[in-house]
Scaffold this motif. Structure first.
Motif, PDB file in Angstrom:
ATOM      1  N   ALA A 101      36.996  30.419   4.694  1.00 17.53           N
ATOM      2  CA  ALA A 101      36.615  29.245   5.726  1.00 17.53           C
ATOM      3  C   ALA A 101      36.265  29.663   6.897  1.00 17.53           C
ATOM      4  N   GLN A 102      37.140  30.474   7.341  1.00 14.88           N
ATOM      5  CA  GLN A 102      36.671  31.108   8.836  1.00 14.88           C
ATOM      6  C   GLN A 102      35.225  31.419   8.989  1.00 14.88           C
ATOM      7  N   SER A 103      34.682  32.157   7.965  1.00 15.81           N
ATOM      8  CA  SER A 103      33.261  32.492   7.821  1.00 15.81           C
ATOM      9  C   SER A 103      32.385  31.566   7.775  1.00 15.81           C
ATOM     10  N   LEU A 104      32.671  30.426   6.887  1.00 14.36           N
ATOM     11  CA  LEU A 104      32.060  29.422   6.671  1.00 14.36           C
ATOM     12  C   LEU A 104      31.891  28.610   7.946  1.00 14.36           C
ATOM     13  N   ALA A 105      32.925  28.412   8.607  1.00 16.08           N
ATOM     14  CA  ALA A 105      33.079  27.560   9.773  1.00 16.08           C
ATOM     15  C   ALA A 105      32.100  28.260  10.892  1.00 16.08           C
ATOM     16  N   ALA A 106      32.042  29.575  10.897  1.00 14.12           N
ATOM     17  CA  ALA A 106      31.490  29.952  12.005  1.00 14.12           C
ATOM     18  C   ALA A 106      29.783  29.701  11.705  1.00 14.12           C
ATOM     19  N   CYS A 107      29.307  29.740  10.317  1.00 12.23           N
ATOM     20  CA  CYS A 107      28.100  29.489  10.252  1.00 12.23           C
ATOM     21  C   CYS A 107      27.656  27.802  10.590  1.00 12.23           C
ATOM     22  N   CYS A 108      28.398  27.006  10.483  1.00 15.15           N
ATOM     23  CA  CYS A 108      28.386  25.875  10.526  1.00 15.15           C
ATOM     24  C   CYS A 108      28.445  25.239  11.911  1.00 15.15           C
ATOM     25  N   VAL A 109      29.347  25.712  12.542  1.00 11.52           N
ATOM     26  CA  VAL A 109      29.813  25.394  14.173  1.00 11.52           C
ATOM     27  C   VAL A 109      28.937  26.030  15.079  1.00 11.52           C
ATOM     28  N   ILE A 110      28.713  27.528  14.950  1.00  9.88           N
ATOM     29  CA  ILE A 110      27.962  28.248  16.048  1.00  9.88           C
ATOM     30  C   ILE A 110      26.473  27.820  15.700  1.00  9.88           C
ATOM     31  N   PHE A 157      16.029  31.238  15.332  1.00 17.18           N
ATOM     32  CA  PHE A 157      16.599  31.268  14.005  1.00 17.18           C
ATOM     33  C   PHE A 157      17.333  32.820  14.011  1.00 17.18           C
ATOM     34  N   PHE A 158      16.768  33.945  14.242  1.00 13.38           N
ATOM     35  CA  PHE A 158      17.018  35.066  14.247  1.00 13.38           C
ATOM     36  C   PHE A 158      18.157  35.336  14.935  1.00 13.38           C
ATOM     37  N   GLN A 159      17.949  35.318  16.338  1.00 13.78           N
ATOM     38  CA  GLN A 159      19.112  35.337  17.344  1.00 13.78           C
ATOM     39  C   GLN A 159      20.422  34.628  16.996  1.00 13.78           C
ATOM     40  N   MET A 160      20.408  33.058  16.371  1.00 13.78           N
ATOM     41  CA  MET A 160      21.415  32.473  15.896  1.00 13.78           C
ATOM     42  C   MET A 160      22.167  33.142  14.810  1.00 13.78           C
ATOM     43  N   THR A 161      21.566  33.777  14.028  1.00 17.81           N
ATOM     44  CA  THR A 161      22.624  34.600  12.976  1.00 17.81           C
ATOM     45  C   THR A 161      23.350  35.648  13.669  1.00 17.81           C
ATOM     46  N   PHE A 162      22.707  36.471  14.877  1.00 20.43           N
ATOM     47  CA  PHE A 162      23.769  37.237  15.541  1.00 20.43           C
ATOM     48  C   PHE A 162      24.928  36.436  16.183  1.00 20.43           C
ATOM     49  N   ALA A 163      24.518  35.378  16.816  1.00 15.24           N
ATOM     50  CA  ALA A 163      25.400  34.472  17.487  1.00 15.24           C
ATOM     51  C   ALA A 163      26.695  34.084  16.538  1.00 15.24           C
ATOM     52  N   ILE A 164      26.171  33.779  15.167  1.00 15.41           N
ATOM     53  CA  ILE A 164      27.135  33.430  14.032  1.00 15.41           C
ATOM     54  C   ILE A 164      28.116  34.418  13.780  1.00 15.41           C
ATOM     55  N   ILE A 165      27.583  35.516  13.526  1.00 11.37           N
ATOM     56  CA  ILE A 165      28.453  36.654  13.022  1.00 11.37           C
ATOM     57  C   ILE A 165      29.295  37.222  13.845  1.00 11.37           C
ATOM     58  N   THR A 166      28.922  37.278  15.098  1.00  9.15           N
ATOM     59  CA  THR A 166      29.824  37.919  16.207  1.00  9.15           C
ATOM     60  C   THR A 166      31.389  37.372  16.328  1.00  9.15           C
ATOM     61  N   PRO A 167      31.404  36.003  16.534  1.00  5.46           N
ATOM     62  CA  PRO A 167      32.808  35.629  16.552  1.00  5.46           C
ATOM     63  C   PRO A 167      33.592  35.739  15.306  1.00  5.46           C
ATOM     64  N   ALA A 168      32.697  35.434  14.058  1.00  4.04           N
ATOM     65  CA  ALA A 168      33.422  35.706  12.584  1.00  4.04           C
ATOM     66  C   ALA A 168      33.935  37.199  12.762  1.00  4.04           C
ATOM     67  N   LEU A 169      33.339  38.013  13.386  1.00  2.00           N
ATOM     68  CA  LEU A 169      34.083  39.363  13.087  1.00  2.00           C
ATOM     69  C   LEU A 169      35.446  39.398  13.792  1.00  2.00           C
ATOM     70  N   ILE A 170      35.714  38.596  14.804  1.00  2.00           N
ATOM     71  CA  ILE A 170      36.665  38.463  15.637  1.00  2.00           C
ATOM     72  C   ILE A 170      38.180  38.160  14.681  1.00  2.00           C
ATOM     73  N   THR A 171      37.721  37.279  13.846  1.00  2.00           N
ATOM     74  CA  THR A 171      38.824  36.851  13.119  1.00  2.00           C
ATOM     75  C   THR A 171      39.672  37.926  12.309  1.00  2.00           C
ATOM     76  N   GLY A 172      39.101  39.146  11.912  1.00  2.00           N
ATOM     77  CA  GLY A 172      39.740  40.008  11.214  1.00  2.00           C
ATOM     78  C   GLY A 172      40.658  40.614  11.959  1.00  2.00           C
ATOM     79  N   ALA A 173      40.912  40.542  13.384  1.00  2.00           N
ATOM     80  CA  ALA A 173      41.951  41.151  14.048  1.00  2.00           C
ATOM     81  C   ALA A 173      43.287  40.432  14.011  1.00  2.00           C
ATOM     82  N   PHE A 174      43.213  39.023  14.100  1.00  2.00           N
ATOM     83  CA  PHE A 174      44.293  38.065  13.998  1.00  2.00           C
ATOM     84  C   PHE A 174      44.385  37.520  12.741  1.00  2.00           C
TER      85      PHE A 174
END
Length: 462
Positions: A101-110, A157-174
């Motif tokens: 859900a956290q990865s899905l949320a990143a795709c939608c929200v970001i 569109f291309f840069q948006m996909t970078f903006a999406i995955i970056t905060p999704a990566l953070i979730t692995g820490a917590f």
């Protein structure tokens, strides 16, 4: 918004396309009235002018556009299902849906944040540290507005996909600890306050580090260091998982994680080769360096694990592959295949010790090694980019990295690393405190004990 070609034409005093057509029409009329010699003279003089004016008008390159659309989809696939499965397999069974859900949320929200303001703050304006809102809601971006040889909508569109995955990566820490509602607010604020300024400084034409000459081909600072240090800060502030150090937190399904890494690995060619922004020789070399570095790190992580623990684990091999992909990201379009191999081998070894020995010794709970792989691997990759980048691959006339004799590049890389750590670290700490005051970040003890899937989403994996 004017296209790059139009701006260049105006600066050079060239005629716009429609005026070139009028001039060419007038020249034909003159030719018809002139004698044979005069017609030949006029044609010789006027035809090159008309042709040059026409050449000055920028056009879409269909090959580049097709490649960039493909790359964008590949990078989007890295978040869902790639990262979602990779992280999902590493947590306990009662938290796997939460990670997805956290990865899905990143795709939608970001996506929405990037459309409303993120893209504009990252890629508009003349300020060296942050953009303006002139392109908010894609204002001024028409279907035929170009960014180089591709439509600006494709670049967006291309840069948006970078903006999406970056905060999704953070979730692995917590992982296993944060409320879903708090995460959504964190995503929004972090994307605007942390990601957009770093992206602007490194990649925008007016950006401070872009003009200083910092080298980051596809996101060593912008994506990996920013997410890694942010993840570490949040992990420290939210506290350790209950039972950390006392009970094992073993991955519930490594098959999911292997599939996820396979998708990440394939998608990374869009991530790195797509950052060439064209389907040319740089994209081809970038694909080669990316593959070599990933393989090298997978081997070096497995080898060092074999030496230390007497066996090479599947978790270790896939972690090494990701570390190699992270390490080569800032260097991919600047180094030779030999340089890529050194970066991959070094990143696998360093990230192994960062994710095991150092983490255990210091006692912080970076659950899925977001900092150990992305923060440490991105930093090492950025440093080694300054060493192994070479004019033979990057092009140009001036020496690039240390191996070219330009030791000053290493100092520029260090400056970019330090500023990225400060902006991401301090910004994330402030955002976390704000979100914690408004919503409260950590889930209740019973939810954490019984699993976030049921407690936050009312669902469970059977």
């Amino acid at each position: 918004m004017r296209t790059i070609g139009a701006i260049g034409a105006e600066a050079n005093g060239d005629l716009p396309a429609h005026k070139a057509g009028e001039a060419f029409g007038a020249s034909r009329a003159a030719i018809s009235k002139a004698g044979k010699f005069g017609a030949a003279t006029l044609a010789a003089l006027l035809m090159p002018v008309a042709a040059f004016a026409q050449d000055a008008v920028p056009t879409v390159d269909k090959g580049d556009t097709a490649w960039m659309l493909t790359s964008s989809v590949l990078v989007l696939m890295m978040t869902v299902p790639g990262l979602a499965l990779f992280y999902g397999g590493l947590v306990r069974k009662n938290n796997v849906l939460t990670v997805l859900a956290q990865s899905l949320a990143a795709c939608c929200v970001i996506t929405l944040v990037w459309f409303v303001a993120g893209y504009s703050l990252a890629f508009s304006g003349d300020n060296p540290f942050i953009g303006d809102l002139s392109k908010a809601f894609l204002a001024g971006v028409a279907p035929d507005t170009l960014s180089g040889t591709i439509p600006e909508t494709v670049f967006f569109f291309f840069q948006m996909t970078f903006a999406i995955i970056t905060p999704a990566l953070i979730t692995g820490a917590f992982a296993d600890r944060m409320k879903f509602s708090a995460l959504i607010l964190f995503y929004i604020l972090w994307s605007l306050i942390v990601y957009a300024p770093i992206c602007h400084m490194v990649w925008a034409g007016s950006g401070y580090f872009f003009n200083l000459g910092a080298l980051d081909f596809a996101g060593g600072t912008v994506v990996h260091m920013a997410s890694g240090i942010s993840g570490l800060v949040i992990a420290l502030m939210i506290g350790k998982r209950r039972g950390h150090g006392k009970v094992p937190f073993t991955p519930h399904n490594l098959v999911y994680s292997v599939i996820g890494v396979g998708l990440l690995w394939g998608g990374w060619f869009g991530f790195n080769s797509g950052s060439a922004l064209s389907a040319g020789t740089t994209a081809g070399m970038t694909a080669v360096t990316t593959q070599i570095a990933a393989a090298g790190a997978g081997v070096s992580w497995a080898a060092i694990e074999w030496l230390v623990h007497k066996k090479a684990s599947v978790l270790g091999i896939i972690s090494g592959i990701v570390a190699g992909l992270v390490g080569i990201t800032p260097a991919a379009g600047f180094v030779t295949p030999g340089g890529a191999l050194i970066i991959g081998l070094a990143t696998g070894i360093v990230c192994f010790f960062a994710s095991t020995t150092i983490k255990n010794k210091l006692g912080y709970d970076d659950a899925l090694d977001a900092f150990g792989i992305h923060g440490v691997g991105g930093t090492l990759g950025a440093l080694l980019t300054g060493v192994f980048a070479t004019v033979a691959i990057k092009g140009g006339d001036a020496p690039v990295g240390v191996i070219d004799g330009n030791i000053g590049q290493l100092w520029i890389q260090i400056q970019a690393i330090v500023v990225t750590f400060l902006v991401a670290g301090i910004g994330s700490a402030i955002i976390y405190k704000v979100v914690d005051l408004i919503i409260g970040c950590r889930v209740p003890e019973d939810v954490e004990r019984d699993g976030l899937d049921l407690g936050l989403h009312g669902e469970a994996v059977q």
